[in-house]
Design a protein around this motif. Structure first.
Motif, PDB file in Angstrom:
ATOM      1  N   ALA A  98      57.919 -40.475  11.764  1.00  0.00           N
ATOM      2  CA  ALA A  98      59.143 -40.534  10.970  1.00  0.00           C
ATOM      3  C   ALA A  98      59.372 -39.184  10.294  1.00  0.00           C
ATOM      4  O   ALA A  98      58.427 -38.527   9.849  1.00  0.00           O
ATOM      5  CB  ALA A  98      59.043 -41.642   9.927  1.00  0.00           C
ATOM      6  N   GLU A 100      60.460 -38.263   7.425  1.00  0.00           N
ATOM      7  CA  GLU A 100      60.081 -38.087   6.028  1.00  0.00           C
ATOM      8  C   GLU A 100      58.576 -37.871   5.884  1.00  0.00           C
ATOM      9  O   GLU A 100      58.126 -36.914   5.239  1.00  0.00           O
ATOM     10  CB  GLU A 100      60.512 -39.324   5.212  1.00  0.00           C
ATOM     11  CG  GLU A 100      61.994 -39.612   5.283  1.00  0.00           C
ATOM     12  CD  GLU A 100      62.417 -40.388   6.531  1.00  0.00           C
ATOM     13  OE1 GLU A 100      63.629 -40.547   6.728  1.00  0.00           O
ATOM     14  OE2 GLU A 100      61.537 -40.834   7.301  1.00  0.00           O
ATOM     15  N   ALA A 195      70.751 -48.083   2.493  1.00  0.00           N
ATOM     16  CA  ALA A 195      69.719 -48.488   3.443  1.00  0.00           C
ATOM     17  C   ALA A 195      69.569 -47.492   4.587  1.00  0.00           C
ATOM     18  O   ALA A 195      70.473 -46.699   4.875  1.00  0.00           O
ATOM     19  CB  ALA A 195      70.021 -49.872   3.999  1.00  0.00           C
ATOM     20  N   TYR A 196      68.423 -47.592   5.245  1.00  0.00           N
ATOM     21  CA  TYR A 196      68.037 -46.691   6.327  1.00  0.00           C
ATOM     22  C   TYR A 196      68.705 -47.073   7.641  1.00  0.00           C
ATOM     23  O   TYR A 196      69.013 -46.222   8.468  1.00  0.00           O
ATOM     24  CB  TYR A 196      66.513 -46.757   6.472  1.00  0.00           C
ATOM     25  CG  TYR A 196      65.916 -45.839   7.501  1.00  0.00           C
ATOM     26  CD1 TYR A 196      65.616 -44.520   7.172  1.00  0.00           C
ATOM     27  CD2 TYR A 196      65.638 -46.278   8.789  1.00  0.00           C
ATOM     28  CE1 TYR A 196      65.054 -43.668   8.109  1.00  0.00           C
ATOM     29  CE2 TYR A 196      65.085 -45.427   9.736  1.00  0.00           C
ATOM     30  CZ  TYR A 196      64.795 -44.119   9.392  1.00  0.00           C
ATOM     31  OH  TYR A 196      64.263 -43.272  10.316  1.00  0.00           O
ATOM     32  N   ALA A 197      68.910 -48.380   7.840  1.00  0.00           N
ATOM     33  CA  ALA A 197      69.475 -48.869   9.091  1.00  0.00           C
ATOM     34  C   ALA A 197      70.168 -50.197   8.844  1.00  0.00           C
ATOM     35  O   ALA A 197      69.987 -50.831   7.813  1.00  0.00           O
ATOM     36  CB  ALA A 197      68.389 -49.036  10.155  1.00  0.00           C
ATOM     37  N   PRO A 224      70.294 -42.737   8.248  1.00  0.00           N
ATOM     38  CA  PRO A 224      68.969 -42.822   8.873  1.00  0.00           C
ATOM     39  C   PRO A 224      68.009 -41.721   8.435  1.00  0.00           C
ATOM     40  O   PRO A 224      67.353 -41.091   9.259  1.00  0.00           O
ATOM     41  CB  PRO A 224      69.297 -42.718  10.366  1.00  0.00           C
ATOM     42  CG  PRO A 224      70.502 -41.854  10.416  1.00  0.00           C
ATOM     43  CD  PRO A 224      71.303 -42.209   9.194  1.00  0.00           C
ATOM     44  N   ASP A 225      67.898 -41.503   7.149  1.00  0.00           N
ATOM     45  CA  ASP A 225      66.937 -40.547   6.599  1.00  0.00           C
ATOM     46  C   ASP A 225      66.644 -40.984   5.163  1.00  0.00           C
ATOM     47  O   ASP A 225      67.560 -41.044   4.336  1.00  0.00           O
ATOM     48  CB  ASP A 225      67.510 -39.134   6.624  1.00  0.00           C
ATOM     49  CG  ASP A 225      66.464 -38.080   6.264  1.00  0.00           C
ATOM     50  OD1 ASP A 225      65.848 -38.207   5.186  1.00  0.00           O
ATOM     51  OD2 ASP A 225      66.262 -37.139   7.064  1.00  0.00           O
ATOM     52  N   LEU A 226      65.392 -41.281   4.875  1.00  0.00           N
ATOM     53  CA  LEU A 226      65.046 -41.801   3.549  1.00  0.00           C
ATOM     54  C   LEU A 226      65.278 -40.774   2.453  1.00  0.00           C
ATOM     55  O   LEU A 226      65.498 -41.133   1.297  1.00  0.00           O
ATOM     56  CB  LEU A 226      63.589 -42.274   3.540  1.00  0.00           C
ATOM     57  CG  LEU A 226      63.291 -43.501   4.395  1.00  0.00           C
ATOM     58  CD1 LEU A 226      61.809 -43.862   4.306  1.00  0.00           C
ATOM     59  CD2 LEU A 226      64.145 -44.689   3.981  1.00  0.00           C
ATOM     60  N   ARG A 227      65.231 -39.487   2.797  1.00  0.00           N
ATOM     61  CA  ARG A 227      65.536 -38.471   1.782  1.00  0.00           C
ATOM     62  C   ARG A 227      67.002 -38.538   1.387  1.00  0.00           C
ATOM     63  O   ARG A 227      67.353 -38.362   0.215  1.00  0.00           O
ATOM     64  CB  ARG A 227      65.164 -37.087   2.319  1.00  0.00           C
ATOM     65  CG  ARG A 227      63.662 -36.904   2.525  1.00  0.00           C
ATOM     66  CD  ARG A 227      63.337 -35.742   3.430  1.00  0.00           C
ATOM     67  NE  ARG A 227      63.849 -35.956   4.777  1.00  0.00           N
ATOM     68  CZ  ARG A 227      63.624 -35.143   5.797  1.00  0.00           C
ATOM     69  NH1 ARG A 227      62.909 -34.052   5.605  1.00  0.00           N
ATOM     70  NH2 ARG A 227      64.112 -35.408   6.991  1.00  0.00           N
ATOM     71  N   VAL A 229      68.756 -41.326   1.603  1.00  0.00           N
ATOM     72  CA  VAL A 229      68.823 -42.577   0.829  1.00  0.00           C
ATOM     73  C   VAL A 229      68.509 -42.297  -0.635  1.00  0.00           C
ATOM     74  O   VAL A 229      69.219 -42.740  -1.545  1.00  0.00           O
ATOM     75  CB  VAL A 229      67.859 -43.628   1.403  1.00  0.00           C
ATOM     76  CG1 VAL A 229      67.751 -44.832   0.464  1.00  0.00           C
ATOM     77  CG2 VAL A 229      68.311 -44.083   2.786  1.00  0.00           C
ATOM     78  N   SER A 240      67.832 -49.074  -3.749  1.00  0.00           N
ATOM     79  CA  SER A 240      67.137 -49.108  -2.468  1.00  0.00           C
ATOM     80  C   SER A 240      65.640 -49.244  -2.692  1.00  0.00           C
ATOM     81  O   SER A 240      65.147 -49.187  -3.826  1.00  0.00           O
ATOM     82  CB  SER A 240      67.425 -47.849  -1.644  1.00  0.00           C
ATOM     83  OG  SER A 240      67.027 -48.039  -0.293  1.00  0.00           O
ATOM     84  N   LEU A 242      62.018 -47.533  -1.449  1.00  0.00           N
ATOM     85  CA  LEU A 242      61.518 -46.290  -0.868  1.00  0.00           C
ATOM     86  C   LEU A 242      60.009 -46.205  -1.013  1.00  0.00           C
ATOM     87  O   LEU A 242      59.430 -46.793  -1.940  1.00  0.00           O
ATOM     88  CB  LEU A 242      62.149 -45.090  -1.575  1.00  0.00           C
ATOM     89  CG  LEU A 242      63.658 -44.897  -1.364  1.00  0.00           C
ATOM     90  CD1 LEU A 242      64.209 -43.906  -2.379  1.00  0.00           C
ATOM     91  CD2 LEU A 242      63.927 -44.431   0.059  1.00  0.00           C
TER      92      LEU A 242
END
Length: 301
Positions: A98, A100, A195-197, A224-227, A229, A240, A242
């Motif tokens: 992933a 991140e 959200a991521y997805a 689609p990137d937690l950063r 988010v 969210s 994390l």
């Protein structure tokens, strides 16, 4: 007078900005580096670094000491390096994970191997897709957020991720504190999700683990990137879930706050996956061992 070993350790800490990073660069354990720094500080009679969760910051005394010794130590390394260098590594290791975790944890742990001649090729993506590439021979190693089930893949646990439910401080002030304690899912139900997805993978898992059902909240942003988010949450777009390693700097800075405090934090294990029966590859073995050693210092992510 401090020994050259203590001064060399000091310079690695000064340049790396953290005890764990210095330990990785020197091939030592973090306790060993911490002990050497403590001895140097005792001999000098002054504190050299201020510790924090983000690493270490040099004091004025440390900056002055670095100015005096850095050129001399570098010159000594040039003279002695050929007899003390680690063995060279040959070839390429193709890795997946992933974006991140690879950016924040994995790449910093492996960066020094490039100085030994190793070439690392990184593929970023979702665990299921990357495991398929591993099974088909297009990757050599995957840091996977799911446990591989393919018979051709051998996986060992690497480290546990800890998940936190977070929101911006202004968002937190809109939540009824009493209701959050007694009926947290209801207290949070009106708040939009980032959200991521579309399947809400991390958020859905948290809700089921802590509240016993899927989230019913409206979804404000899918990215689609937690950063990204985290950035959207900090900006007030919604709430969210994390990993702690990603959220912790923003928590320390006050950009986000933890909204819910479960007795046992939800965890997810990251696995280190390789193909079974592949020919011995010394470079792959070094990468694998380096990540396993580094994970012991990460603690829970």
């Amino acid at each position: 007078m401090p020994s050259l070993d203590l001064l060399a350790t000091f310079m690695e800490i000064y340049r790396a900005g953290s005890l764990s990073a210095a330990a990785q660069r020197m091939g030592l354990t973090q306790p060993a580096v911490t002990g050497q720094l403590a001895r140097l500080e005792e001999q000098i009679g002054e504190l050299l670094f201020v510790r924090s969760r983000q690493g270490v910051a040099p004091t004025p005394r440390a900056a002055a000491l670095a100015t005096r010794v850095s050129l001399h130590l570098d010159a000594l390394r040039d003279v002695l390096g050929s007899t003390e260098a680690e063995p060279a590594l040959r070839g390429t290791v193709r890795m997946g994970g992933a974006a991140e975790a690879m950016t924040i944890r994995v790449l910093p742990a492996l960066a020094s191997l490039s100085g030994r001649g190793l070439s690392l090729h990184m593929t970023l993506g979702l665990a299921q897709d990357l495991l398929g590439e591993l099974a088909e021979g297009r990757l050599d190693l995957v840091v996977s957020a799911i446990r591989p089930k393919h018979r051709a893949i051998l996986a060992v646990p690497l480290v546990d991720e800890e998940f936190l439910l977070v929101g911006a401080p202004a968002t937190a002030r809109t939540i009824d504190a009493d209701r959050l304690r007694t009926a947290p899912a209801d207290a949070l139900a009106a708040l939009p999700l980032v959200a991521y997805a579309e399947e809400l993978p991390i958020v859905r898992r948290y809700w089921r683990s802590e509240f016993g059902h899927r989230p019913t909240n409206p979804v404000a942003i899918l990215v689609p990137d937690l950063r990204a988010v985290l950035a959207a949450v900090a900006a007030g777009a919604g709430i969210s879930v994390l990993p702690r390693y990603l959220a912790e700097p923003a928590l320390a800075a006050g950009d986000v706050v933890q909204l819910h405090h479960p007795e046992v934090p939800p965890l997810n294990t990251l696995y280190l996956a390789t193909r079974r029966g592949t020919p011995a590859n010394p470079a792959l073995t070094v990468v694998r061992d380096r990540l396993i050693d580094a994970a012991t210092e990460w603690g829970g992510l």
